[in-house]
Design a protein around this motif. Structure first.
Motif, PDB file in Angstrom:
ATOM      1  N   ARG A   1      36.314  40.118  32.510  1.00 30.23           N
ATOM      2  CA  ARG A   1      35.552  41.398  32.819  1.00 30.23           C
ATOM      3  C   ARG A   1      36.050  42.155  34.217  1.00 30.23           C
ATOM      4  N   THR A   2      36.557  43.240  33.877  1.00 28.69           N
ATOM      5  CA  THR A   2      37.052  43.987  34.971  1.00 28.69           C
ATOM      6  C   THR A   2      36.503  45.457  35.398  1.00 28.69           C
ATOM      7  N   PHE A   3      35.990  45.416  36.329  1.00 27.33           N
ATOM      8  CA  PHE A   3      35.363  46.941  36.971  1.00 27.33           C
ATOM      9  C   PHE A   3      36.649  47.708  37.396  1.00 27.33           C
TER      10      PHE A   3
ATOM     11  N   VAL B   1      40.618  42.786  43.365  1.00 20.43           N
ATOM     12  CA  VAL B   1      39.889  41.814  44.209  1.00 20.43           C
ATOM     13  C   VAL B   1      39.356  40.897  42.845  1.00 20.43           C
ATOM     14  N   ARG B   2      39.889  39.569  43.172  1.00 17.83           N
ATOM     15  CA  ARG B   2      39.522  38.528  41.971  1.00 17.83           C
ATOM     16  C   ARG B   2      38.237  37.766  42.590  1.00 17.83           C
ATOM     17  N   LEU B   3      37.184  37.752  41.723  1.00 20.78           N
ATOM     18  CA  LEU B   3      35.985  37.230  42.189  1.00 20.78           C
ATOM     19  C   LEU B   3      35.566  36.012  41.252  1.00 20.78           C
TER      20      LEU B   3
ATOM     21  N   ALA C   1      37.851  35.720  45.618  1.00 19.98           N
ATOM     22  CA  ALA C   1      38.888  34.603  45.456  1.00 19.98           C
ATOM     23  C   ALA C   1      40.459  34.867  46.077  1.00 19.98           C
ATOM     24  N   SER C   2      40.745  36.217  45.589  1.00 21.66           N
ATOM     25  CA  SER C   2      42.141  36.646  46.302  1.00 21.66           C
ATOM     26  C   SER C   2      41.950  38.151  46.366  1.00 21.66           C
TER      27      SER C   2
END
Length: 113
Positions: A73-75, A87-89, A36-37
């Protein structure tokens, strides 16, 4: 150190064996359609927000694992002194990837094309 690999159709994050053990993570590959961004983060240790569950955090040195906040939730795989790529998914297991890489600016430019 984690490596980020771009192909025409995917974004892959490859972790070292130590990172996989410390963060209880596996290598990750996502379709570029789900990005997404993208932004470059100069202080990634502060950018990892929320509760670590599971993972490893060495104060002011290293963060590896999954950081959770309500609805997010963030990796995470970042270290001090190295810029990171945020990186937004959409439509993936993780909502955000925060991965340290020496070529964060170049990867961000390649992902936004």
């Amino acid at each position: 150190m984690a490596t980020v690999q771009l192909t025409p159709h995917s974004l892959a994050v490859h972790l070292t064996r130590g990172e996989k053990i410390a963060g209880l993570l596996t290598d990750l590959e996502v379709a570029r359609d789900w990005v997404a961004s993208v932004e470059v983060v100069t202080d990634p240790l502060r950018a990892a927000r929320g509760l670590r569950a599971p993972g490893l955090a060495l104060p002011w040195r290293r963060r590896i694992g999954t950081w959770r906040r309500p609805g997010e939730r963030t990796f995470v795989s970042v270290r001090r002194g190295q810029p990171a790529l945020r990186v937004r998914l959409t439509g993936e297991r993780y909502d955000t990837l925060l991965v340290g890489t020496d070529d964060a600016d170049g990867l961000a430019a390649a992902l936004t094309r």
